[in-house]
Design a protein around this motif. Structure first.
Motif, PDB file in Angstrom:
ATOM      1  N   LEU A  96       0.818  -1.199   0.000  1.00  0.00           N
ATOM      2  CA  LEU A  96       0.000   0.000   0.000  1.00  0.00           C
ATOM      3  C   LEU A  96       0.860   1.261   0.000  1.00  0.00           C
ATOM      4  O   LEU A  96       0.441   2.303  -0.489  1.00  0.00           O
ATOM      5  N   GLU A  97       2.061   1.161   0.559  1.00  0.00           N
ATOM      6  CA  GLU A  97       2.927   2.330   0.635  1.00  0.00           C
ATOM      7  C   GLU A  97       3.638   2.626  -0.678  1.00  0.00           C
ATOM      8  O   GLU A  97       3.866   3.787  -1.015  1.00  0.00           O
ATOM      9  N   TYR A  98       3.999   1.584  -1.423  1.00  0.00           N
ATOM     10  CA  TYR A  98       4.849   1.766  -2.594  1.00  0.00           C
ATOM     11  C   TYR A  98       4.149   1.504  -3.925  1.00  0.00           C
ATOM     12  O   TYR A  98       4.724   1.757  -4.976  1.00  0.00           O
ATOM     13  N   ALA A  99       2.936   0.974  -3.919  1.00  0.00           N
ATOM     14  CA  ALA A  99       2.288   0.610  -5.178  1.00  0.00           C
ATOM     15  C   ALA A  99       1.848   1.855  -5.944  1.00  0.00           C
ATOM     16  O   ALA A  99       1.349   2.805  -5.357  1.00  0.00           O
ATOM     17  N   PRO A 100       2.016   1.868  -7.268  1.00  0.00           N
ATOM     18  CA  PRO A 100       1.551   3.001  -8.070  1.00  0.00           C
ATOM     19  C   PRO A 100       0.034   3.026  -8.160  1.00  0.00           C
ATOM     20  O   PRO A 100      -0.650   2.063  -7.831  1.00  0.00           O
ATOM     21  N   LEU A 101      -0.487   4.150  -8.631  1.00  0.00           N
ATOM     22  CA  LEU A 101      -1.927   4.351  -8.653  1.00  0.00           C
ATOM     23  C   LEU A 101      -2.638   3.374  -9.575  1.00  0.00           C
ATOM     24  O   LEU A 101      -3.812   3.064  -9.374  1.00  0.00           O
ATOM     25  N   GLU A 102      -1.958   2.895 -10.603  1.00  0.00           N
ATOM     26  CA  GLU A 102      -2.597   1.961 -11.512  1.00  0.00           C
ATOM     27  C   GLU A 102      -3.065   0.703 -10.781  1.00  0.00           C
ATOM     28  O   GLU A 102      -3.976   0.019 -11.228  1.00  0.00           O
ATOM     29  N   ALA A 103      -2.421   0.392  -9.660  1.00  0.00           N
ATOM     30  CA  ALA A 103      -2.825  -0.792  -8.910  1.00  0.00           C
ATOM     31  C   ALA A 103      -4.131  -0.581  -8.178  1.00  0.00           C
ATOM     32  O   ALA A 103      -4.799  -1.546  -7.790  1.00  0.00           O
ATOM     33  N   SER A 205       2.173  -7.944 -10.872  1.00  0.00           N
ATOM     34  CA  SER A 205       3.250  -8.362  -9.968  1.00  0.00           C
ATOM     35  C   SER A 205       3.856  -7.132  -9.312  1.00  0.00           C
ATOM     36  O   SER A 205       3.914  -6.056  -9.913  1.00  0.00           O
ATOM     37  N   PHE A 206       4.295  -7.317  -8.077  1.00  0.00           N
ATOM     38  CA  PHE A 206       4.902  -6.219  -7.326  1.00  0.00           C
ATOM     39  C   PHE A 206       6.066  -6.773  -6.524  1.00  0.00           C
ATOM     40  O   PHE A 206       5.910  -7.748  -5.785  1.00  0.00           O
ATOM     41  N   PHE A 207       7.232  -6.153  -6.675  1.00  0.00           N
ATOM     42  CA  PHE A 207       8.446  -6.688  -6.069  1.00  0.00           C
ATOM     43  C   PHE A 207       9.307  -5.548  -5.520  1.00  0.00           C
ATOM     44  O   PHE A 207      10.185  -5.045  -6.211  1.00  0.00           O
ATOM     45  N   PRO A 208       9.043  -5.116  -4.280  1.00  0.00           N
ATOM     46  CA  PRO A 208       9.919  -4.114  -3.663  1.00  0.00           C
ATOM     47  C   PRO A 208      10.986  -4.795  -2.802  1.00  0.00           C
ATOM     48  O   PRO A 208      10.673  -5.424  -1.799  1.00  0.00           O
ATOM     49  N   PHE A 209      12.228  -4.703  -3.199  1.00  0.00           N
ATOM     50  CA  PHE A 209      13.290  -5.298  -2.398  1.00  0.00           C
ATOM     51  C   PHE A 209      14.206  -4.181  -1.901  1.00  0.00           C
ATOM     52  O   PHE A 209      14.348  -3.126  -2.528  1.00  0.00           O
ATOM     53  N   GLY A 210      14.817  -4.410  -0.752  1.00  0.00           N
ATOM     54  CA  GLY A 210      15.697  -3.392  -0.184  1.00  0.00           C
ATOM     55  C   GLY A 210      16.125  -3.760   1.216  1.00  0.00           C
ATOM     56  O   GLY A 210      16.147  -4.928   1.607  1.00  0.00           O
ATOM     57  N   GLY A 211      16.436  -2.748   1.984  1.00  0.00           N
ATOM     58  CA  GLY A 211      16.911  -2.975   3.344  1.00  0.00           C
ATOM     59  C   GLY A 211      17.163  -1.659   4.035  1.00  0.00           C
ATOM     60  O   GLY A 211      16.797  -0.585   3.544  1.00  0.00           O
ATOM     61  N   GLY A 212      17.798  -1.742   5.186  1.00  0.00           N
ATOM     62  CA  GLY A 212      18.055  -0.540   5.956  1.00  0.00           C
ATOM     63  C   GLY A 212      19.185  -0.740   6.941  1.00  0.00           C
ATOM     64  O   GLY A 212      19.593  -1.867   7.235  1.00  0.00           O
ATOM     65  N   VAL A 213      19.694   0.365   7.435  1.00  0.00           N
ATOM     66  CA  VAL A 213      20.728   0.357   8.465  1.00  0.00           C
ATOM     67  C   VAL A 213      20.320   1.318   9.566  1.00  0.00           C
ATOM     68  O   VAL A 213      19.581   2.284   9.322  1.00  0.00           O
ATOM     69  N   HIS A 231      14.287   1.073  -0.632  1.00  0.00           N
ATOM     70  CA  HIS A 231      13.687  -0.001  -1.416  1.00  0.00           C
ATOM     71  C   HIS A 231      13.621   0.400  -2.885  1.00  0.00           C
ATOM     72  O   HIS A 231      13.565   1.592  -3.216  1.00  0.00           O
ATOM     73  N   TYR A 232      13.640  -0.605  -3.725  1.00  0.00           N
ATOM     74  CA  TYR A 232      13.523  -0.399  -5.167  1.00  0.00           C
ATOM     75  C   TYR A 232      12.260  -1.131  -5.635  1.00  0.00           C
ATOM     76  O   TYR A 232      12.313  -2.317  -5.980  1.00  0.00           O
ATOM     77  N   PRO A 233      11.110  -0.471  -5.625  1.00  0.00           N
ATOM     78  CA  PRO A 233       9.865  -1.145  -6.014  1.00  0.00           C
ATOM     79  C   PRO A 233       9.785  -1.349  -7.531  1.00  0.00           C
ATOM     80  O   PRO A 233      10.124  -0.466  -8.314  1.00  0.00           O
ATOM     81  N   ILE A 234       9.317  -2.528  -7.921  1.00  0.00           N
ATOM     82  CA  ILE A 234       9.077  -2.844  -9.333  1.00  0.00           C
ATOM     83  C   ILE A 234       7.635  -3.333  -9.453  1.00  0.00           C
ATOM     84  O   ILE A 234       7.270  -4.356  -8.867  1.00  0.00           O
ATOM     85  N   PHE A 235       6.828  -2.590 -10.193  1.00  0.00           N
ATOM     86  CA  PHE A 235       5.436  -2.941 -10.406  1.00  0.00           C
ATOM     87  C   PHE A 235       5.205  -3.157 -11.895  1.00  0.00           C
ATOM     88  O   PHE A 235       5.649  -2.367 -12.730  1.00  0.00           O
ATOM     89  N   SER A 236       4.526  -4.252 -12.236  1.00  0.00           N
ATOM     90  CA  SER A 236       4.226  -4.505 -13.642  1.00  0.00           C
ATOM     91  C   SER A 236       2.792  -4.989 -13.790  1.00  0.00           C
ATOM     92  O   SER A 236       2.272  -5.707 -12.927  1.00  0.00           O
ATOM     93  N   TYR A 237       2.180  -4.592 -14.898  1.00  0.00           N
ATOM     94  CA  TYR A 237       0.803  -4.979 -15.209  1.00  0.00           C
ATOM     95  C   TYR A 237       0.731  -5.395 -16.669  1.00  0.00           C
ATOM     96  O   TYR A 237       1.267  -4.715 -17.549  1.00  0.00           O
ATOM     97  N   GLU A 244       2.141  -2.311 -18.608  1.00  0.00           N
ATOM     98  CA  GLU A 244       2.664  -1.145 -17.900  1.00  0.00           C
ATOM     99  C   GLU A 244       3.703  -1.597 -16.885  1.00  0.00           C
ATOM    100  O   GLU A 244       3.622  -2.701 -16.346  1.00  0.00           O
ATOM    101  N   ARG A 245       4.649  -0.710 -16.623  1.00  0.00           N
ATOM    102  CA  ARG A 245       5.709  -1.014 -15.670  1.00  0.00           C
ATOM    103  C   ARG A 245       6.075   0.263 -14.926  1.00  0.00           C
ATOM    104  O   ARG A 245       6.224   1.334 -15.546  1.00  0.00           O
ATOM    105  N   PHE A 246       6.228   0.147 -13.632  1.00  0.00           N
ATOM    106  CA  PHE A 246       6.697   1.243 -12.801  1.00  0.00           C
ATOM    107  C   PHE A 246       7.869   0.742 -11.972  1.00  0.00           C
ATOM    108  O   PHE A 246       7.819  -0.358 -11.410  1.00  0.00           O
ATOM    109  N   ASN A 247       8.903   1.527 -11.869  1.00  0.00           N
ATOM    110  CA  ASN A 247      10.005   1.198 -10.983  1.00  0.00           C
ATOM    111  C   ASN A 247      10.707   2.488 -10.573  1.00  0.00           C
ATOM    112  O   ASN A 247      10.634   3.503 -11.271  1.00  0.00           O
TER     113      ASN A 247
END
Length: 477
Positions: A96-103, A205-213, A231-237, A244-247
């Motif tokens: 919900l935090e990272y998904a683009p509006l198309e979702a 499909s939605f694939f946000p991968f990342g991390g933190g310190v 994080h590097y979110p990757i959204f595709s439809y 469509e693709r958002f990243n």
């Protein structure tokens, strides 16, 4: 695409704040979700559980353990002939935090169930220096891993069609002290949300991968931590009208603090999120989505003898802005503001615990493109008990009431309140000195009143929670 009107904004607010969350699987889900008054696994007032600071993981607990947690839900919409079946939490918070509006055209019709993800949870902790078999010193460390899989299906009984959302996930956290007063922590996480329509024509499909310190400073009374997540979110439809693709990039700094006095624990966290995603359609630029969000939450727990008192205040702001390629004015720009206050009182008699909590939330949605505003309010009351009749047996029961008003009076004249009543029950058993199991069952009934499209709708939920934990005993403890 997203519909920009008052009704859609109200539905968004329903998704955001109308459903109560259960922090600890099994125990709190059985005793009425009294998470303000009592602490337990996954619900401690510390830098890690409360504030999300990775450096707080080292002092979050003192023992190694392995566990299994999960949940199951079946929700039926009587008039719409829809049945939702969820195994775990298939809609993670990051979605919900990272998904683009198309979702949103898909997710606006999916209720956000606040469930426990199905996960295997493992943590390894070394609280002091040890020597390995070669005589080398091994520094104190703590690390944990959660590997999970959740899924949700939506069955249309009339059309005899079923679509599904599947979400495997992994989360790793590591913490260690760097001096007598400072700790260091880091995280890596990823999940893969994959949706397929019943007819096979739409896939998301939605694939946000990342991390933190993070780093934390601690004394006996004060703990302060800072964390930075990327994080590097990757959204595709893919669908009948094209692909469509958002990243892009998502950055979230966090500041947390915990003050511990003789009878008081006071925890505070401030969180800022910035998201920028670039879109493309069949290889052509589509536009940019920018999300700016920040929130602050403060919670106090006061204990004196057998009495417990708690209070909480929260503020959250979220503004997504989508601009089409080559356009100067945004196609979508809406701000969501949420205020919340809560309080509670209870008792802890060792063999009997009970409490009551109440909350009030106010939400405001401002559509800056169409100059529309929708306000909403949510009043919640919950109570619960935990009884320990025998040394290794815990019996629990509770009740939750929520009345959500999406303020649709400009659309209809009748009452548009959404009322939810939830009955909870559960038990916990200490199977052995190092193993415990908690189970809970919730029966939830929702009345949508005169909300458009949901008039006289009957919605019932059957929810089961499970938590199994085994403490790993080592020589150093």
């Amino acid at each position: 695409m997203v519909k920009n009107n008052a009704l859609y904004s109200a539905v968004c607010l329903i998704i955001i704040i109308a459903y109560p969350a259960f922090s600890d699987p099994g125990r709190f889900a059985g005793m009425g979700d009294l998470t303000l008054l009592f602490q337990d696994d996954f619900n401690r007032l510390d830098l890690y559980d409360f504030a999300g600071v990775s450096a707080g993981f080292f002092r979050n607990d003192t023992v190694s353990s392995v566990g299994l947690r999960g949940s199951f839900l079946r929700e039926r919409w009587q008039n719409d002939s829809l049945v939702y079946v969820s195994i775990g939490q298939a809609v993670p918070e990051q979605l919900l935090e990272y998904a683009p509006l198309e979702a949103a055209s898909f997710y606006e019709v999916i209720p956000e169930f606040d469930l426990t993800p199905c996960e295997v949870v493992y943590s390894s902790r070394k609280a002091s220096e040890t020597y390995n078999m070669f005589g080398q010193i091994e520094k104190p460390t703590a690390w944990g891993v959660r590997i999970g899989y959740s899924q949700m299906s939506r069955e249309d009984m009339r059309a005899e069609e079923t679509d599904r959302l599947r979400t495997p996930s992994v989360y790793v956290v590591y913490g260690r002290p760097v001096s007598s007063m400072f700790d260091f922590g880091m995280t890596l996480d990823a999940f893969y949300g994959a949706y397929g329509s019943a007819d096979g024509n739409e896939n998301i499909s939605f694939f946000p991968f990342g991390g933190g310190v993070g780093i934390a400073y601690h004394t006996d009374r004060i703990k302060v931590g800072v964390n930075a997540d990327y994080h590097y979110p990757i959204f595709s439809y893919s669908g009948p009208y094209g692909d469509e693709r958002f990243n892009g990039h998502a950055l979230s700094p966090i500041l947390g603090a915990v003050v511990t006095l003789q009878n008081i624990i006071w925890a505070t966290v401030v969180d800022v999120k910035w998201v920028n995603l670039a879109g493309s359609s069949d290889g052509e630029p589509l536009g940019d989505l920018d999300i700016m969000a920040y929130s602050a939450r403060s919670q106090v727990l006061f204990t004196r003898s057998i009495a417990r008192f708690a209070c909480m205040a929260q503020y959250a702001y979220n503004q997504p802005r989508y601009t089409n390629e080559g356009a100067s004015d945004p196609w979508f720009e809406t701000s969501y503001i949420n205020y919340a206050v809560a309080g509670g009182a209870g008792i802890d008699l060792q063999v009997f615990r009970a409490g009551v909590e109440a909350s009030y939330q106010y939400g405001q949605t401002d559509d800056h493109v169409y100059d529309d505003q929708v306000n909403s309010s949510d009043i919640g009351v919950k109570g619960g008990t935990e009884f320990n009749p025998f040394q290794n047996l815990f019996l629990r029961t509770g009740y939750l009431y929520h009345r959500f008003d999406p303020d649709l009076d400009d659309i209809i004249d009748e009452s548009d309140n959404i009322t939810t009543n939830t009955l909870t029950a559960g038990f916990g058993v200490n199977i052995s000195e190092h193993t415990r199991v908690d189970c809970a069952y919730n029966y939830k009934m929702t009345d949508y009143g005169a909300v458009p499209f949901y008039t006289d709708e009957e919605v019932t939920d059957h929810i089961v929670f499970l938590y199994l934990k085994h403490t790993l005993v080592s020589q150093e403890y």
